[in-house]
Design an enzyme around this catalytic site. Structure first.
Site, PDB file in Angstrom:
ATOM      1  N   GLU A 143       0.624  -1.764   0.154  1.00  0.00           N
ATOM      2  CA  GLU A 143      -0.202  -0.194  -0.033  1.00  0.00           C
ATOM      3  C   GLU A 143       0.594   1.120  -0.195  1.00  0.00           C
ATOM      4  O   GLU A 143       0.339   2.459  -0.664  1.00  0.00           O
ATOM      5  CB  GLU A 143      -0.735   0.225   1.280  1.00  0.00           C
ATOM      6  CG  GLU A 143      -2.161  -1.186   0.978  1.00  0.00           C
ATOM      7  CD  GLU A 143      -3.272  -1.289   2.018  1.00  0.00           C
ATOM      8  OE1 GLU A 143      -4.321  -0.751   2.649  1.00  0.00           O
ATOM      9  OE2 GLU A 143      -3.133  -1.828   3.510  1.00  0.00           O
ATOM     10  N   GLU A 164      -5.107  -9.426   3.506  1.00  0.00           N
ATOM     11  CA  GLU A 164      -5.598  -8.652   4.912  1.00  0.00           C
ATOM     12  C   GLU A 164      -7.011  -9.361   5.142  1.00  0.00           C
ATOM     13  O   GLU A 164      -7.166  -9.684   6.629  1.00  0.00           O
ATOM     14  CB  GLU A 164      -6.084  -7.229   4.600  1.00  0.00           C
ATOM     15  CG  GLU A 164      -4.715  -6.682   5.406  1.00  0.00           C
ATOM     16  CD  GLU A 164      -4.109  -6.219   3.632  1.00  0.00           C
ATOM     17  OE1 GLU A 164      -2.892  -5.007   4.002  1.00  0.00           O
ATOM     18  OE2 GLU A 164      -3.851  -6.494   2.564  1.00  0.00           O
TER      19      GLU A 164
END
Length: 709
Positions: A143, A164
């Site tokens: 990210e 995640e």
């Protein structure tokens, strides 16, 4: 003091044991006269075996580095800024040890907001920014790069992912909002949802480039040098980066719908993370990134304070930590070297074992069986698999030749096993057969050789009882398919000595298996729990509940497959055999289903046919079923099944079958594909109140797989 600094300072106080990542800024002159460049390197001071993570202090360090770069950009002293990692590692995301410590929603919100506030500053700099994915990148590591203007990736990267959802979170530092806006919703759903729910599938460097996540792909050997040359060409206009146009119409909606279908098929609505991620992806269609970041913050905080994530982290810790230090294993210094392996049997299971030992230990492996045809077939299987590996480029020709030469087959056990150090049997699951085999092997094997059995349910002690040296017999129970499922139940017989057990654990480690020590109890761990689980399903069907109701009752657990599909995979005959074994041991709890016996007698491979592409009850099986008139609801079935499982686990722990409840969960995750979001089974039973209802207490201490008090 800025709000971001205050947030991170507060979070850092909650997490004093963080392994802190530094963000080193250095400057260099780009080639071709492109100008002065600031390069930030993420490094926690350890080698690649301790990957770089982002805890609160680490984020604060990156924030301080960006402060410096921001001032230089505003002053016009740099033309661009880049971010990269230490050798072999870019960054692998948030530090989960810190997440475990969070006790309330505000603390959790601060973690999400803190990451966003730091990362999005990269996009706001007055100069272009570049992420150089030089090594493993996961979660927040991916990210932080998505916030940059451009990205390059190394061909040598072995692991790149947004995992995640697999753990029970959403990509909460920009992944859900930025990735679909970079590569389109369909590809983003594949990375965020599909790969995560497919046992956390990892991408390699070329795949990252092909998906459009990275703008350029370079060899690992001179990756940073090539990336900087490319950067110079981008900045001076020689290289133009062109990205595919994003479909923000029906294609976006279809991708989200596909993601929901994938989530439904994997977790059946039982785990919220995938659906929260899909909601954010759906809303990101209009390109409003800040709204997406805000939604990520809220989803992250909600999920951090939920049971699924805590169970996911618990499961992660089991697989990453407990699995590496098996409870009860003897001192590894007692282990003896293994320079040759013998395999009794040459059927499919035995051949799979031979291939595994061959590939991992790279020592001579010899198979035996009752006739030459079977021996030749077993050796031929191994040779064919080696050729497949060669064809796929997994091994080179020299390695293929060496492995092929190392595997042989003989009829005479004396010839094959006279110098073997480790001999494993994989013959018919019948005590008298296995005792006969071990007697024959003991007569010809060296005095130090370990005699291992791959039995799935029979007593190792009884198997060894007629030998002169029962102390060297150990249970070595693999799970099928051998090459895929990591679990290896290592069973200590009543007379197994420490040296034999230590050798078994040493071999397991070289085989790259997750070894769990179990007591010599009927069916050990996985098969005992699954047989009790399946037995209750079969009982309610026998008593009168429709098959479809019994199957649907278990969907809220989000298991990888329904009970009867699992039975089909295991094989009804094997399921029946194990239930008969356990019925003899524990007749008050384990039944033998007359309907299952009828299915096996009829030679059926399972309860279903797949003519329509979906499982449907086989009419021939339906005709065999004899049912009572007691019909339960889905909720009643579920309660009954879970109560039975909770009771059995409680009894297993009382008996000392394994050291702790954590070992039960580790076995189910690695041997039966039990979902990470459940944490195995005991966190779910605790969370749903089943443990206390059945046993009067929870299996796990508060905070171990739940929010700390």
């Amino acid at each position: 003091m800025s709000t971001t600094t205050e947030l991170l300072k507060g979070a850092a106080e909650l997490f004093p044991d963080e392994v802190v990542t530094q963000a080193h800024v250095r400057h260099l002159d780009l080639p071709f006269g492109a100008g002065r460049f600031a390069l930030v390197t993420l490094d926690n001071g350890f080698d690649h075996t301790k990957p770089t993570t982002f805890g609160p202090q680490s984020l604060a360090n990156l924030n301080a580095a960006i402060d410096q770069v921001e001032q230089e950009a505003l002053a016009g002293s740099i033309v661009g800024a880049g971010i990269t990692g230490k050798p072999f590692i870019f960054a692998v995301g948030a530090d989960l040890k810190g997440v475990e410590l969070l006790k309330n929603h505000d603390e959790a919100l601060a973690i999400g907001k803190g990451g966003h506030d730091v990362f999005k500053r990269l996009a706001a700099l007055a100069v272009p920014t570049f992420a150089y994915y030089n090594g493993a990148a996961m979660g927040g590591g991916v990210e932080v790069g998505l916030h940059c203007t451009y990205r390059t990736v190394s061909k040598a990267i072995p692991a790149f992912s947004l995992p995640e959802v697999f753990l029970g979170l959403v990509p909460g530092w920009g992944g859900c909002a930025l990735l679909p806006n970079l590569i389109g919703a369909e590809r983003a759903v594949s990375v965020i949802i599909e790969n995560s729910l497919n046992q956390n599938k990892q991408l390699r460097g070329k795949q990252v480039f092909d998906l459009g996540i990275a703008d350029a792909l370079f060899e690992g050997a001179d990756f940073l040098e090539q990336s900087l040359l490319w950067t110079a060409n981008v900045l001076n206009g020689t290289t133009e980066v062109v990205r595919a146009e994003i479909d923000r119409g029906e294609g976006w909606d279809a991708a989200v719908a596909k993601g929901r279908f994938i989530a439904d098929s994997k977790v059946h609505g039982a785990a919220p993370a995938a659906y929260r991620a899909l909601d954010i992806i759906a809303a990101a269609k209009d390109g409003d990134l800040q709204a997406g970041f805000d939604a990520e913050d809220k989803a992250l905080a909600d999920l951090i304070m939920g049971g699924e994530l805590r169970s996911g982290i618990y499961a992660f810790n089991l697989v990453q930590k407990r699995a590496k230090r098996p409870a009860g294993a003897p001192d590894k210094s007692l282990a003896r070297p293994v320079t040759k392996v013998g395999v009794v049997g040459a059927g499919l299971m035995a051949s799979q074992l031979a291939l595994l030992f061959l590939r991992r230990l790279e020592v001579p492996v010899v198979l035996t069986d009752i006739d030459q045809e079977r021996v030749d077939k077993g050796v031929g299987y191994v040779h064919a698999e080696i050729q497949k590996l060669l064809g796929k480029g997994r091994i080179n020709q020299d390695k293929a030749n060496r492995l092929t030469a190392l595997v042989t087959g003989v009829l005479d056990k004396a010839e094959g096993f006279a110098d073997a150090d480790f001999i494993i049997e994989a013959v018919f699951e019948e005590m008298s057969v296995k005792q006969k085999v071990f007697a024959e092997v003991e007569a010809v094997a060296p005095a130090h050789a370990i005699l291992a059995t791959n039995t799935s349910s029979l007593s190792v002690s009884e198997m060894a009882s007629k030998l002169r040296h029962p102390e060297r017999v150990v249970g070595f129970h693999f799970f099928n398919p051998v090459a895929i499922l990591p679990l290896l139940e290592i069973v200590r017989g009543e007379q197994t000595d420490d040296a034999s057990l230590a050798t078994a654990f040493g071999v397991a480690k070289k085989l790259k298996k997750t070894a769990v020590l179990t007591k010599d109890a009927p069916a050990f761990v996985v098969n005992r729990i699954l047989t009790r689980f399946m037995g209750e399903i079969q009982n309610v069907i026998d008593e009168g509940t429709p098959v479809v109701t019994a199957e649907k009752a278990i969907e809220p657990l989000g298991l990888p497959m329904s009970p009867l599909v699992l039975l089909e995979l295991v094989g009804p005959a094997i399921g029946l055999h194990v239930s008969e074994t356990l019925n003899r041991a524990f007749p008050e709890r384990f039944t033998v289903s007359p309907n299952l016996a009828a299915v096996v007698k009829a030679g059926k491979r399972g309860f279903y046919v797949y003519d329509s592409g979906k499982p449907e009850l086989d009419p021939e099986v339906a005709a065999l079923l004899v049912q009572g008139d007691s019909v339960l609801t889905e909720e009643q079935v579920r309660d009954r099944v879970l109560d039975a499982v909770a009771q059995e686990i409680g009894l297993m722990l009382e008996e000392g079958v394994v050291a702790e409840a954590q070992d039960i969960d580790l076995c189910l995750i690695t041997g039966a594909g039990w979902p990470f979001h459940l944490g195995g089974i005991t966190p779910y039973l605790d969370r749903e109140g089943v443990s206390e209802r059945v046993n009067g207490k929870k299996f796990l201490a508060p905070g171990l797989a739940s929010v700390p008090a």
